[in-house]
Design an enzyme around this catalytic site. Structure first.
Site, mmCIF file in Angstrom:
data_model
loop_
_atom_site.group_PDB
_atom_site.id
_atom_site.type_symbol
_atom_site.label_atom_id
_atom_site.label_comp_id
_atom_site.label_asym_id
_atom_site.label_seq_id
_atom_site.Cartn_x
_atom_site.Cartn_y
_atom_site.Cartn_z
ATOM 1 N N CYS A 147 0.680 -1.225 -0.390
ATOM 2 C CA CYS A 147 0.075 -0.201 0.295
ATOM 3 C C CYS A 147 0.982 0.799 0.058
ATOM 4 O O CYS A 147 0.905 1.895 -0.698
ATOM 5 C CB CYS A 147 -0.548 0.018 1.034
ATOM 6 S SG CYS A 147 -2.238 -1.807 1.748
ATOM 7 N N ASN A 161 14.241 -24.869 8.562
ATOM 8 C CA ASN A 161 13.039 -25.011 8.645
ATOM 9 C C ASN A 161 12.718 -24.137 6.986
ATOM 10 O O ASN A 161 11.212 -24.078 6.631
ATOM 11 C CB ASN A 161 11.825 -25.042 9.118
ATOM 12 C CG ASN A 161 10.829 -25.795 8.939
ATOM 13 O OD1 ASN A 161 10.995 -26.691 8.398
ATOM 14 N ND2 ASN A 161 8.938 -25.630 8.730
ATOM 15 N N SER A 162 13.223 -23.287 6.371
ATOM 16 C CA SER A 162 12.851 -22.863 5.465
ATOM 17 C C SER A 162 13.271 -23.358 3.880
ATOM 18 O O SER A 162 12.314 -22.833 2.842
ATOM 19 C CB SER A 162 13.917 -21.281 4.850
ATOM 20 O OG SER A 162 15.553 -21.759 4.664
ATOM 21 N N GLY A 197 21.546 -26.379 5.819
ATOM 22 C CA GLY A 197 19.891 -26.589 4.693
ATOM 23 C C GLY A 197 20.001 -26.084 3.406
ATOM 24 O O GLY A 197 20.146 -27.231 2.717
ATOM 25 N N LEU A 245 25.108 -33.005 7.854
ATOM 26 C CA LEU A 245 27.003 -32.230 7.900
ATOM 27 C C LEU A 245 27.093 -31.143 9.217
ATOM 28 O O LEU A 245 25.914 -31.028 10.080
ATOM 29 C CB LEU A 245 26.139 -31.001 6.768
ATOM 30 C CG LEU A 245 27.322 -30.268 6.273
ATOM 31 C CD1 LEU A 245 28.630 -30.226 6.036
ATOM 32 C CD2 LEU A 245 26.433 -28.712 5.128
ATOM 33 N N PHE A 247 -6.939 -2.786 -4.711
ATOM 34 C CA PHE A 247 -6.269 -2.632 -5.839
ATOM 35 C C PHE A 247 -7.711 -2.551 -6.825
ATOM 36 O O PHE A 247 -7.061 -2.484 -8.118
ATOM 37 C CB PHE A 247 -5.034 -3.110 -5.444
ATOM 38 C CG PHE A 247 -3.973 -2.971 -4.473
ATOM 39 C CD1 PHE A 247 -3.882 -1.001 -3.537
ATOM 40 C CD2 PHE A 247 -3.254 -3.878 -3.078
ATOM 41 C CE1 PHE A 247 -3.266 -1.562 -1.793
ATOM 42 C CE2 PHE A 247 -2.718 -3.935 -2.296
ATOM 43 C CZ PHE A 247 -2.757 -2.788 -2.091
ATOM 44 N N GLU A 293 -13.045 -5.905 -6.157
ATOM 45 C CA GLU A 293 -13.872 -5.565 -6.949
ATOM 46 C C GLU A 293 -15.267 -6.543 -6.773
ATOM 47 O O GLU A 293 -16.677 -6.118 -7.097
ATOM 48 C CB GLU A 293 -13.996 -4.520 -7.701
ATOM 49 C CG GLU A 293 -15.069 -3.868 -8.394
ATOM 50 C CD GLU A 293 -14.878 -2.444 -9.220
ATOM 51 O OE1 GLU A 293 -13.746 -2.313 -9.690
ATOM 52 O OE2 GLU A 293 -15.421 -2.020 -10.361
ATOM 53 N N ARG A 305 -12.229 1.705 -21.070
ATOM 54 C CA ARG A 305 -11.647 3.183 -20.156
ATOM 55 C C ARG A 305 -9.923 3.086 -20.460
ATOM 56 O O ARG A 305 -9.017 4.169 -20.962
ATOM 57 C CB ARG A 305 -11.131 2.209 -18.331
ATOM 58 C CG ARG A 305 -10.354 3.655 -17.847
ATOM 59 C CD ARG A 305 -10.666 3.603 -16.092
ATOM 60 N NE ARG A 305 -12.354 4.272 -16.130
ATOM 61 C CZ ARG A 305 -12.111 5.610 -15.158
ATOM 62 N NH1 ARG A 305 -11.295 5.982 -15.417
ATOM 63 N NH2 ARG A 305 -13.516 6.083 -15.053
ATOM 64 N N GLU A 358 -6.393 6.016 -8.188
ATOM 65 C CA GLU A 358 -5.769 5.349 -8.919
ATOM 66 C C GLU A 358 -4.545 5.582 -9.760
ATOM 67 O O GLU A 358 -4.019 5.592 -10.500
ATOM 68 C CB GLU A 358 -6.765 4.726 -10.118
ATOM 69 C CG GLU A 358 -7.562 3.866 -10.069
ATOM 70 C CD GLU A 358 -8.911 3.453 -10.323
ATOM 71 O OE1 GLU A 358 -8.654 2.940 -11.257
ATOM 72 O OE2 GLU A 358 -10.004 4.578 -10.647
#
Ligand code: FAD
Ligand code: FES
Ligand code: FES
Length: 1427
Positions: free
Chosen positions: A147, A359-360, A448, A502, A888, A892, A970, A1354
């Protein structure tokens, strides 16, 4: 062994004896009611879920605080740790300084990202109470905001910076901020009391101003940004001065009016003091002081727990063995050993166990690839695996030391051992610099990364090139060493044997004559996986002959590879010899050549990167080794790709009358609730008793006939209540404006992701599992079209055609000196609102009544679709919208179907039902901005006047029309942008393709129309060899001109005036000269500059939608409740409406409250869209309040002049005066007659922007150096909010045209960019380094709108394309010096200008080498396509 976990949460002890081992920390927190922590993506890519995890490190004997992504953090790993969430910091009544500052300095719009930003900054302050501005900018590299455009967040955060701290001390002493009228802008300068700029301007201490500037840059720690050091002297003094564009560095204004040529344009006369700065300083003066000593302490018990000295003797951090409490969990057992021996023992007992560190990687496999690991072993708390050991030959890093710690260790080692010995270590540090974001680096580990063996790993090429060696331990502790160069044996396969771990990675010190570098190129610089990475090393002898070389690449093969032929090509060769470079590049190109259809795509770009990195390395290494070569002089350009200065912002607007409520830049009324996590979004609603979860069964074919749906396996699962298909819909299964789409597909599917059935179950997880178990049988695959170009070729479009025509185009083309034809294209854009689609439907139990809580910009459509689907009158369904986490335009129309699905589940079960989409589902089915393609023929006079234009526009509508016809209309109505072309024919079609239905997105086609035209203008200018600015200026509308749709531009046509003014303000002419001078001197970097105007028509293009309604109650205690038809999605509509109500009723702003938008208080509402909501609803609120104010007038007259409003309201009530009024408004004078080609919008919002960029021509990476925007928003209702809208929209436009590439797989029809990992929106570091926004306030004819304001949501978005055009300008500069480019003709650049397209557009020898012959591309299916 212990079972169960013990941790602290916001200072409170928590013990979980039994837990579900699949659970992430985020799921636990939200389940526990701490909903301030948000779920934005679930894959570590957005930062909305950021929390602080603190642990006591026994080895270091200190507490470590880390920001982490709770969505990837296993709950069982919190044992012995302290978790702090946004709720642990403060409340809206008593916020933490971080929460207060971000809220009051406008850093929160929709608020969904905000808790994550708060927590990232909070963790930084916990670790470093007086951070530098650089620290602050970098701490947000794992947080996305869609935003704000980040500037206000950075501004707020920088009030904690060392600099601002000093300023804070000054403020505190005096208690107020002194705003010196002579300084106009509340002081100006850099923020230090004694800033040289103030001295210079105020002349208080006299002396030589140049000396003071020099002092200043030294004293404020901003040397990197200083004009003296960054070569931007042309821009210098303007930046802090009170007279932008004027009196650059002459310290006197003697030349000012001369240079402006007219007094009217003179800075002295045209603008008054800048209220934006004064407002900011006044807010800062009221801030709470930040007291690091007052922070929540790390629980002392946890220190004892970690050390094993807890007094009660009951618990200690030790080996943990857990069994899942839920027999349905896929993770049955989890272990957390704290020693290496313990780990090896667990592995011996459970050979198939999955090791988990950060854990990624594992977490993402589980969430996105549905991997299941029934036994997991958490290795993050094992001391031996976190140790760092130095020896004579190098340094061994514990394999599971988090990367952030590795980075700090590397900093230390490089400083301690000097640059030459640490070449390899420094390269590894370089490879970590842009590795993921902070939250990931705080948990992710070397092991990892290495063990995952991803071909695009950042670390592995650097480690291989540096000569790193891995130490592995197996059963019984047996150890062995493997060189990293031999470790990767196949795609995601390594030399690690079963049961081995490792343990550490040893990186050797470098020898004399050795140079090592690491390079990476990604789509986005921060927090993005690589396209190509490399680690490059060379060692030369005293004579400069190569003794050893290692060129390791990622992204060029299924594994990290050594380019052995390239290495061989330089063996024994003279480094620095031009022929050697030639040979090296050729060998590398031959060796690493990729197929056109290679997985990951971008074959040519990747090849050009591989050789480009070699050239950079060549230049850098020769310079370092003191070897003469042509490239060495450009080494500074070769070292880092488009290095970025710190950001700074400037906002400018005039003061508002003190007594007015309207106009003031009051902060968003929910901002403090958003920063403290109190603001509730749909999925934050506590579960309603007995609530069920809904999941979607969706199509996995782009176009196919459905043979049947087999739900047997799903229904057999415990907890599954219903599987619903179209047959279960009691009312209408058809929806959307054109009624051409099914809610649930019956016979045919038209795109991957189309909903076919719903699963209703007791839990979200079960619903999702069951949805995957539903088998959809397809009887026949049908032809599928994905791209707009293919659709045009096939004539696949919807029947509607739209046309605007003026003049005689054929005659104009015949009379033209030049007739030029071509095409333009612009890609789509994913909304990437941080809050995905979601709805909760709650049956009331009587008469079919239903409450629907939705994240929707369109409550009425949501109500109608639910009612029609259930066969109910609309009066039985109430749609409530409290707020959205961004919209955005994406919310809609499309979310109505999601609400309907929840409603259907509620209808069939009689229980509340919730459906919240995962990010990947949302991106696969919610619709995007329409891609557009246009073909054009334009006739131009010799002098550059445009005489005639014929343009055919085609949009990619997807499988149904949705709002596509309106978007097309438009686009046509904006394809003139700001230019008069006397004869114009614009014809438009919406293509029907097998993609999701594309929909509204901020700008609604208008931006696409303008971009197509401006792209055409650039090519025309190039054909004519004329500067495109000249072409623009020559053809710009003047007041009195008419558009192709017959609307005359009247007295409020401000663009020509703004066009002239911004050139002065932004010092355009001097900067153009500076850019040209820079380009003449540099080899691998080119700068570009662009000046762009916009006009945006305000009104819905459908007449009946141009109405607003409001209901206002005044209660007898004087409080005011306003309901209106607009929804709050972060744009500050409720704040503005409250200001309108307060102003009209003459009450304080805090007397007005807006609770929600609901269809039982505002019926038949228009969607909150088209930038018209403040106008429409503002007038409606105003009308209602005016009526109430009139009714109250007699009571006011009778009361004392200072009587409180409550007294007046009570008197009216006691007198039986109605204190409720409704208001309605319909925009007058508008019309949209497409048959006649005559349209009349209410007015035009206008703007201009100047953008300057720097492009790395070897990689296509760029940085936006500076942007100036001047925006005409009439008399703003809230200037701070409007500035926020401008910055946010601009950033979205910048993202749309330069970075955001929405890609489909032509092989499967699936979206390839389904989450933040693959789809990149701008991050905080992508915004302009210098971002200046001013409001035009001296307009001659303010519009007749609510308080003369103009719609703002907009219109500024298209100005983001100024960055695109500045990049095009930079590419032109690169091509000017390239024979290959000269042969290629006029530059055709399509949006988005990604690094790939920019690099290839530079067209040089390396790109020529990288090109794949057309014959090889023939018939090959590319990996990805833009649609
Ligand atoms: C948002 C996001 C951004 C990312 N950005 C990047 C990036 O920029 N560059 C990049 O290269 N990667 C990136 N990654 C990928 C990932 O973060 C890295 O690969 C990271 O280093 C993985 O470390 P981890 O500790 O989290 O691994 P985990 O997920 O915990 O484990 C990964 C694998 O390693 C194994 N393993 C862990 N420790 C050991 C051990 N001691 N012995 C044997 N096997 C072990 C696990 O069993 C598993 O197979 C990103 C990931 C995410 C989610
Ligand atoms: S929700 Fe965790 S990073 Fe997006
Ligand atoms: S305020 Fe950041 S995503 Fe909305």
């Amino acid at each position: 062994m212990t079972s169960g976990v013990l941790f602290y949460l916001n200072g409170e002890r928590v013990e979980l004896g039994q837990l579900d081992l699949d659970t992430t920390l985020l799921q636990y927190l939200r389940g526990a009611g701490l909903t301030g922590t948000k779920l934005g993506c679930g894959e570590g890519g957005c930062g909305a879920c950021t929390v602080m995890v603190s642990r006591y490190d026994v080895e270091q004997q200190r507490v470590e605080h880390a920001s982490v992504n709770a969505c990837l953090y296993p709950l069982y790993a919190v044992d012995g740790k302290h978790v702090v969430t946004v709720e642990g910091l403060g409340t809206a009544r008593d916020p933490h300084p971080v929460q207060e500052r971000i809220a009051l300095l406008h850093g929160s719009q929709c608020g969904f990202c905000t808790p994550g930003f708060v927590m990232s900054l909070y963790v930084l302050l916990r670790n470093k109470p007086a951070p530098t501005e650089r620290d602050i900018e970098e701490c947000f590299d794992g947080n996305l905001c869609r935003c704000t455009g980040y500037r206000p967040i950075l501004d707020a955060a920088k009030t904690f910076a060392d600099l601002a701290w000093k300023r804070g001390a000054v403020v505190e002493q005096t208690g107020t901020v002194h705003v010196d009228p002579a300084q106009g802008r509340g002081g100006g300068g850099c923020g230090i009391k004694d800033c040289c700029q103030l001295k210079k301007e105020g002349g208080s201490s006299g002396g030589d101003s140049q000396d003071k500037e020099a002092e200043c840059c030294k004293s404020n720690g901003n040397e990197a940004e200083c004009c003296k050091s960054n070569g931007n002297e042309a821009e210098c003094c303007k930046s802090n001065g009170m007279e932008p564009g004027c009196c650059k560095s002459n310290s006197k204004d003697a030349e000012c009016c001369k240079s402006n040529s007219k007094d009217a344009g003179c800075c002295k006369n045209s603008r008054g003091p800048n209220q934006a700065e004064a407002d900011k300083l006044a807010v800062i003066a009221r801030f709470k002081k930040y007291e690091p000593t007052q922070e929540l302490i790390f629980p002392p018990f946890l220190i004892q727990y970690a050390k094993g000295t807890a007094g009660d003797g009951s618990r200690r951090l030790g080996d943990l063995a857990l069994v899942s409490s839920d027999s349905e969990s896929w993770c049955q057992r989890a272990f957390r050993p704290v020693t290496l021996d313990g780990l090896l023992a667990v592995l011996q007992a459970h050979p198939g166990a999955k090791l988990v560190a950060g854990n990624s990687e594992v977490g993402v496999e589980v969430r996105l690839k549905r991997a299941r690991f029934p036994v997991q072993v958490y290795v993050g708390d094992i001391g031996e695996l976190r140790a760092v050991r130095e020896d004579a030959a190098g340094v061994a890093f514990g394999a599971n030391l988090p990367l952030a710690r590795v980075e700090r260790e590397l900093e230390r080692l490089v400083a301690a051992h000097g640059a030459q010995r640490t070449q390899g270590l420094a390269a590894v540090r370089e490879s970590l610099r842009y590795f993921a974001g902070n939250q990931i680096r705080n948990v992710a580990t070397m092991a990892g990364n290495i063990v995952t063996a991803s071909p695009i790993s950042d670390l592995n090429p650097a480690l291989v090139a540096a000569g790193a060696v891995a130490t592995l331990a197996g059963a019984g502790g047996a150890r062995r060493q493997v060189a990293l160069a031999d470790f990767f044996v196949g795609y995601r396969r390594t030399a690690l044997r079963a049961g081995e771990v490792l343990v550490s990675v040893h990186v050797p010190f470098s020898a004399a004559g050795e140079v090592v570098r690491a390079f990476k190129q990604a789509k986005r610089k921060d927090d993005d996986i690589a396209i190509v990475t490399c680690g490059l090393r060379v060692r030369v002898d005293g004579g400069g002959r190569v003794r050893e070389a290692a060129f390791a690449y990622g992204g060029m093969a299924p594994t990290t590879v050594l380019a052995r032929a390239a290495m061989g090509s330089v063996a024994g060769a003279q480094w620095g010899d031009a022929a050697v470079l030639e040979r090296l590049v050729g060998a590398c190109q031959d060796e690493l050549r990729l197929d056109f259809a290679v997985p990951g795509g971008m074959a040519e770009y990747r090849a050009a990167l591989a050789t480009g990195f070699l050239v950079r390395f060549w230049a850098a290494s020769c310079a370092q080794l003191g070897i003469a070569c042509a490239e060495a002089q450009w080494a500074h350009e070769a070292e880092d790709s488009a290095e970025r200065q710190l950001t700074r912002g400037q906002q400018e607007f005039a003061p508002v009358a003190d007594r007015a409520v309207v106009g003031h830049g009051v902060a968003h009324l929910s901002a403090l609730k958003q920063t403290t996590g109190e603001a509730r979004y749909v999925d934050d609603m506590p579960p309603v008793h007995g609530e069920l979860a809904v999941a979607l069964v969706t199509a996995d074919r782009p176009h196919a006939r459905i043979g049947g749906v087999d739900a047997g396996a799903a229904l057999a699962m415990p907890g599954v209540r219903r599987v619903l298909t179209a047959r279960d819909i009691p009312g209408s299964n058809v929806w959307n404006v054109f009624h051409d789409e099914e809610l649930l597909a019956t016979d045919e599917v038209h795109h991957v992701g189309q909903p076919i059935a719903l699963v209703v179950a007791d839990s979200r997880r079960r619903a999702h599992e069951a949805a995957r178990a539903v088998r959809v049988v397809y009887s026949e695959d049908l032809p599928a079209v994905l791209t707009v170009r293919d659709a045009v070729a096939a004539g696949a479009w919807f029947p509607e055609q739209r046309r605007l025509q003026t003049g005689d185009v054929a005659a104009a083309l015949a009379a033209a000196d030049h007739v030029i034809s071509g095409s333009s294209y612009c890609g789509g854009q994913e909304h990437f609102y941080l809050e995905p689609f979601g709805a909760v439907a709650v049956p009331r139990g009587e008469d079919g009544e239903l409450d629907v809580y939705a994240s929707s910009q369109n409550p009425t459509e949501t109500q109608m679709v639910c009612a029609e689907m259930l066969g109910l009158p609309a009066s039985r369904v109430v749609c409530h919208v409290k707020r959205m986490g961004g919209g955005f335009g994406g919310k809609e129309s499309r979310p109505a179907a999601i609400a309907a699905f929840a409603a259907l589940a509620a209808h069939h079960t009689g229980r509340a039902a919730r459906l919240v989409l995962d990010r990947d589902e949302d991106m696969q089915l919610s619709g995007q901005r329409h891609p557009f393609y246009a073909t054009w023929t334009v006739g131009v006079a010799r002098d550059g006047r445009l005489l005639g234009l014929r343009m055919h526009l085609y949009s990619n509508g997807g499988f149904s029309r949705d709002l596509s016809i309106g978007v097309l209309e438009r686009a046509l109505a904006h394809a003139d942008n700001c230019y008069r072309i006397p004869s114009t024919e614009l014809v438009g079609r919406v293509c029907r393709t097998n993609t999701q239905s594309n929909t509204a997105f901020r700008g609604f086609g208008g931006c696409q129309g303008m971009l197509l035209l401006e792209s055409m203008l650039c090519e025309v200018a190039d054909h004519l060899r004329m500067p495109v600015d000249r072409l623009r200026e020559l053809n710009m509308y003047r007041a009195g001109d008419a558009t192709p749709f017959g609307q005359t531009l009247g007295a409020d046509w401000n663009v020509p005036h703004m066009w002239a003014r911004i050139q002065r303000d932004a010092d355009y002419v001097a900067r153009r000269a500076a850019v040209d001078a820079f380009n003449a001197q540099s080899r691998f970097r080119k700068r570009g500059l662009a000046l762009l105007p916009t006009k945006f028509a305000i009104s819905f293009g459908v007449k009946h939608l141009n109405q607003g309604m409001a209901l206002v109650h005044i209660y007898a205690d004087g409080s005011v409740l306003v309901a209106h038809g607009g929804t709050e999605m972060g744009q500050g509509l409720h704040t503005k409406m409250a200001q309108v109500a307060a102003e009209t009723l003459r009450v304080p702003l805090d007397a007005v409250f807006i609770s929600e938008t609901a269809t039982n208080t505002a019926a038949n509402t228009s969607p909150t869209a088209a930038s018209a909501s403040s106008d429409l609803n503002g007038h409606a609120v105003h009308n209602a309040c005016r009526e109430l104010a009139a009714r109250l007038e007699p009571y006011r007259a009778r009361a004392a002049p200072d009587a409180p409003f409550a007294q007046i309201a009570r008197a009216a009530y006691l007198d039986r005066c109605s204190l409720t009024a409704s208001g309605h408004y319909a925009t007058p004078g508008i019309d949209f007659d497409w048959a006649a080609g005559q349209l009349r919008f209410a007015y035009f919002t206008q703007g201009v922007a100047v953008a300057e960029v720097e492009l790395d021509t070897l990689t296509g990476a760029h940085s936006t150096r500076r942007v100036d925007i001047l925006m005409d928003v009439g008399r703003s209702l809230n200037k701070a909010i409007d500035i926020g809208q401008i910055e946010g929209a601009f950033t979205q436009g910048q993202g749309w045209t330069t970075m955001e590439e929405f890609l489909y797989s032509p092989a499967t029809g699936r979206v390839l960019t389904q989450g933040p990992g693959a789809y990149k929106i701008p991050s905080a570091m992508d915004i302009p380094r210098d971002f200046r926004v001013a409001l035009l306030e001296d307009t001659p004819a303010p519009p007749k709108t609510i308080f003369s304001s103009k719609g703002v949501g907009e219109p500024p978005l298209f100005l983001g394309a100024s960055v695109f055009f500045a990049l095009r300008d930079a590419v032109l500069a690169a091509r000017a010096a390239s024979p290959e480019a000269q042969a290629a003709g006029v530059l055709h650049l399509e949006s988005p200008a990604t690094p790939e397209s920019l690099r290839l557009a530079c067209e040089d020898r390396l790109t020529a080498l990288a090109r794949i012959p057309a014959a090889q591309k023939q018939g090959a299916v590319p990996f990805a396509v833009r649609i």
